[in-house]
Design a protein around this motif. Structure first.
Motif, PDB file in Angstrom:
ATOM      1  N   THR A  51       0.815  -1.217   0.000  1.00 52.29           N
ATOM      2  CA  THR A  51       0.000   0.000   0.000  1.00 52.29           C
ATOM      3  C   THR A  51       0.848   1.266   0.000  1.00 52.29           C
ATOM      4  O   THR A  51       0.311   2.362  -0.080  1.00 52.29           O
ATOM      5  CB  THR A  51      -0.904   0.028   1.249  1.00 52.29           C
ATOM      6  OG1 THR A  51      -0.079   0.128   2.421  1.00 52.29           O
ATOM      7  CG2 THR A  51      -1.762  -1.216   1.325  1.00 52.29           C
ATOM      8  N   GLY A  52       2.178   1.079   0.113  1.00 52.97           N
ATOM      9  CA  GLY A  52       3.062   2.223   0.258  1.00 52.97           C
ATOM     10  C   GLY A  52       3.405   2.497   1.709  1.00 52.97           C
ATOM     11  O   GLY A  52       4.347   3.229   2.002  1.00 52.97           O
ATOM     12  N   ASP A  53       2.649   1.909   2.628  1.00 51.32           N
ATOM     13  CA  ASP A  53       2.896   2.048   4.068  1.00 51.32           C
ATOM     14  C   ASP A  53       3.489   0.729   4.552  1.00 51.32           C
ATOM     15  O   ASP A  53       2.768  -0.237   4.816  1.00 51.32           O
ATOM     16  CB  ASP A  53       1.583   2.359   4.794  1.00 51.32           C
ATOM     17  CG  ASP A  53       1.781   2.638   6.277  1.00 51.32           C
ATOM     18  OD1 ASP A  53       2.785   2.158   6.847  1.00 51.32           O
ATOM     19  OD2 ASP A  53       0.930   3.324   6.874  1.00 51.32           O
ATOM     20  N   LEU A  54       4.808   0.683   4.683  1.00 53.60           N
ATOM     21  CA  LEU A  54       5.491  -0.556   5.018  1.00 53.60           C
ATOM     22  C   LEU A  54       5.043  -1.101   6.369  1.00 53.60           C
ATOM     23  O   LEU A  54       4.768  -2.302   6.502  1.00 53.60           O
ATOM     24  CB  LEU A  54       7.008  -0.343   5.019  1.00 53.60           C
ATOM     25  CG  LEU A  54       7.854  -1.563   5.414  1.00 53.60           C
ATOM     26  CD1 LEU A  54       7.633  -2.718   4.455  1.00 53.60           C
ATOM     27  CD2 LEU A  54       9.340  -1.179   5.481  1.00 53.60           C
ATOM     28  N   ALA A  55       4.966  -0.246   7.365  1.00 53.31           N
ATOM     29  CA  ALA A  55       4.590  -0.708   8.705  1.00 53.31           C
ATOM     30  C   ALA A  55       3.196  -1.317   8.698  1.00 53.31           C
ATOM     31  O   ALA A  55       2.969  -2.387   9.272  1.00 53.31           O
ATOM     32  CB  ALA A  55       4.656   0.455   9.696  1.00 53.31           C
ATOM     33  N   ALA A  56       2.256  -0.663   8.030  1.00 54.65           N
ATOM     34  CA  ALA A  56       0.883  -1.171   7.976  1.00 54.65           C
ATOM     35  C   ALA A  56       0.834  -2.511   7.247  1.00 54.65           C
ATOM     36  O   ALA A  56       0.117  -3.430   7.668  1.00 54.65           O
ATOM     37  CB  ALA A  56      -0.024  -0.162   7.288  1.00 54.65           C
ATOM     38  N   ASP A  57       1.607  -2.631   6.179  1.00 53.36           N
ATOM     39  CA  ASP A  57       1.605  -3.884   5.413  1.00 53.36           C
ATOM     40  C   ASP A  57       2.187  -5.029   6.239  1.00 53.36           C
ATOM     41  O   ASP A  57       1.646  -6.142   6.253  1.00 53.36           O
ATOM     42  CB  ASP A  57       2.404  -3.715   4.118  1.00 53.36           C
ATOM     43  CG  ASP A  57       1.748  -2.753   3.141  1.00 53.36           C
ATOM     44  OD1 ASP A  57       0.553  -2.453   3.333  1.00 53.36           O
ATOM     45  OD2 ASP A  57       2.424  -2.311   2.197  1.00 53.36           O
ATOM     46  N   LEU A  58       3.289  -4.770   6.942  1.00 54.97           N
ATOM     47  CA  LEU A  58       3.904  -5.807   7.764  1.00 54.97           C
ATOM     48  C   LEU A  58       2.992  -6.213   8.919  1.00 54.97           C
ATOM     49  O   LEU A  58       2.876  -7.398   9.244  1.00 54.97           O
ATOM     50  CB  LEU A  58       5.246  -5.316   8.305  1.00 54.97           C
ATOM     51  CG  LEU A  58       6.379  -5.173   7.283  1.00 54.97           C
ATOM     52  CD1 LEU A  58       7.592  -4.503   7.922  1.00 54.97           C
ATOM     53  CD2 LEU A  58       6.765  -6.529   6.702  1.00 54.97           C
ATOM     54  N   LYS A  59       2.333  -5.240   9.514  1.00 53.88           N
ATOM     55  CA  LYS A  59       1.427  -5.559  10.623  1.00 53.88           C
ATOM     56  C   LYS A  59       0.252  -6.406  10.143  1.00 53.88           C
ATOM     57  O   LYS A  59      -0.184  -7.333  10.841  1.00 53.88           O
ATOM     58  CB  LYS A  59       0.928  -4.270  11.273  1.00 53.88           C
ATOM     59  CG  LYS A  59       1.996  -3.558  12.093  1.00 53.88           C
ATOM     60  CD  LYS A  59       1.497  -2.232  12.659  1.00 53.88           C
ATOM     61  CE  LYS A  59       2.593  -1.528  13.448  1.00 53.88           C
ATOM     62  NZ  LYS A  59       2.133  -0.212  13.981  1.00 53.88           N
ATOM     63  N   LEU A  60      -0.247  -6.104   8.963  1.00 55.86           N
ATOM     64  CA  LEU A  60      -1.356  -6.884   8.422  1.00 55.86           C
ATOM     65  C   LEU A  60      -0.961  -8.343   8.239  1.00 55.86           C
ATOM     66  O   LEU A  60      -1.699  -9.263   8.612  1.00 55.86           O
ATOM     67  CB  LEU A  60      -1.807  -6.287   7.086  1.00 55.86           C
ATOM     68  CG  LEU A  60      -2.992  -6.979   6.410  1.00 55.86           C
ATOM     69  CD1 LEU A  60      -4.254  -6.811   7.244  1.00 55.86           C
ATOM     70  CD2 LEU A  60      -3.206  -6.412   5.007  1.00 55.86           C
ATOM     71  N   VAL A  61       0.223  -8.566   7.683  1.00 54.47           N
ATOM     72  CA  VAL A  61       0.673  -9.933   7.414  1.00 54.47           C
ATOM     73  C   VAL A  61       1.018 -10.657   8.716  1.00 54.47           C
ATOM     74  O   VAL A  61       0.657 -11.830   8.902  1.00 54.47           O
ATOM     75  CB  VAL A  61       1.873  -9.921   6.460  1.00 54.47           C
ATOM     76  CG1 VAL A  61       2.462 -11.320   6.318  1.00 54.47           C
ATOM     77  CG2 VAL A  61       1.452  -9.406   5.087  1.00 54.47           C
ATOM     78  N   LEU A  62       1.703  -9.991   9.637  1.00 55.34           N
ATOM     79  CA  LEU A  62       2.052 -10.643  10.890  1.00 55.34           C
ATOM     80  C   LEU A  62       0.813 -10.948  11.725  1.00 55.34           C
ATOM     81  O   LEU A  62       0.756 -11.973  12.418  1.00 55.34           O
ATOM     82  CB  LEU A  62       3.020  -9.777  11.690  1.00 55.34           C
ATOM     83  CG  LEU A  62       4.482  -9.800  11.235  1.00 55.34           C
ATOM     84  CD1 LEU A  62       5.355  -8.982  12.183  1.00 55.34           C
ATOM     85  CD2 LEU A  62       5.021 -11.213  11.143  1.00 55.34           C
ATOM     86  N   ARG A  63      -0.191 -10.085  11.667  1.00 53.01           N
ATOM     87  CA  ARG A  63      -1.443 -10.378  12.369  1.00 53.01           C
ATOM     88  C   ARG A  63      -2.115 -11.621  11.780  1.00 53.01           C
ATOM     89  O   ARG A  63      -2.648 -12.443  12.521  1.00 53.01           O
ATOM     90  CB  ARG A  63      -2.398  -9.179  12.271  1.00 53.01           C
ATOM     91  CG  ARG A  63      -2.043  -8.034  13.211  1.00 53.01           C
ATOM     92  CD  ARG A  63      -3.056  -6.915  13.109  1.00 53.01           C
ATOM     93  NE  ARG A  63      -2.853  -5.914  14.145  1.00 53.01           N
ATOM     94  CZ  ARG A  63      -3.836  -5.222  14.715  1.00 53.01           C
ATOM     95  NH1 ARG A  63      -5.090  -5.431  14.340  1.00 53.01           N
ATOM     96  NH2 ARG A  63      -3.574  -4.331  15.658  1.00 53.01           N
TER      97      ARG A  63
END
Length: 240
Positions: free
Chosen positions: A114-126
């Motif tokens: 999405t362009g937001d690395l932290a948000a993308d990583l949190k989504l996958v780790l969740r």
């Protein structure tokens, strides 16, 4: 002299050779379809994988046997050994099938960007936390991890076929972020992936604490806080 008609003789069954020729002729003309061996094999394979997962949940890996899998699946033991060398190999393919089903059902739609690395990583780790907390996924993964720890061959296949493809997705997403200037230019991508996934897997395997979304979020924030700046603890400069 009798005028009665001769008694009718019963039809003589065709000889085996004649019967085979008749079957081939019927098949050639479309009158009778030949059995689909491929479909039958697919059904047997699916039954074996389902049986392995069901028995794992009921009895655990130590009590799982090829004989029990064959009995539950309704196939011969030799059918299983024709396709797999061990129960670990059966379980690995069952886990791969589960992963494919998760993708089909939308539980895993690939790594977001999405362009937001932290948000993308949190989504996958969740999502990973959710799978680790779901026995349908957790039981075979835990069993294969334990089997791989004592059997190098099983461990290598488990890593190559199940773990590496997922880790590569993390690495690709981090590479995109590095190219966009969101990470230090000398960030070690593989090390960063292991910093993200390692603590989560450790907590899950050893049950040191509850595995939660909050933990996954904190993990992402801590790791990115180090690698976003190459001077933060030297994380971005480490090479393995």
């Amino acid at each position: 002299m009798s005028t009665e008609p001769p008694a009718s003789r019963p039809a003589t069954p065709p000889r085996p050779a004649k019967a085979a020729e008749a079957a081939k002729a019927a098949e050639a003309t479309g009158t009778v379809k030949a059995p689909d061996a491929g479909r039958r094999s697919d059904r047997a394979r699916r039954a074996i994988l389902d049986a392995a997962l069901a028995l794992l949940g009921e009895a655990g890996y130590d009590k799982l046997t090829i004989e029990a899998i064959a009995a539950r699946a309704g196939v011969g033991k030799q059918t299983i050994y024709r396709w797999w060398p061990s129960k670990a190999a059966v379980l690995l393919d069952a886990s791969l099938a589960l992963a494919g089903e998760a993708e089909t059902e939308g539980e895993w739609a690939g790594f977001p960007d999405t362009g937001d690395l932290a948000a993308d990583l949190k989504l996958v780790l969740r999502a990973t936390v959710d799978q680790f907390n779901d026995e349908k996924y957790a039981a075979p993964t835990r069993a294969l991890t334990a089997a791989g720890a004592t059997n190098p061959e099983v461990g290598a296949r488990f890593t190559e076929r199940l773990l590496e493809p997922r880790l590569a997705l993390y690495e690709d997403r981090l590479r995109t972020a590095r190219e966009a200037g969101q990470l230090a230019r000398d960030t070690d991508l593989r090390l960063t992936v292991e910093m993200l996934v390692g603590p989560l897997t450790y907590r899950w395997l050893l049950r040191t604490a509850p595995l939660t979304h909050a933990f996954a979020d904190a993990l992402v924030d801590r790791v990115l806080g180090g690698v976003a700046d190459g001077t933060a603890g030297g994380v971005g400069k480490v090479t393995a």
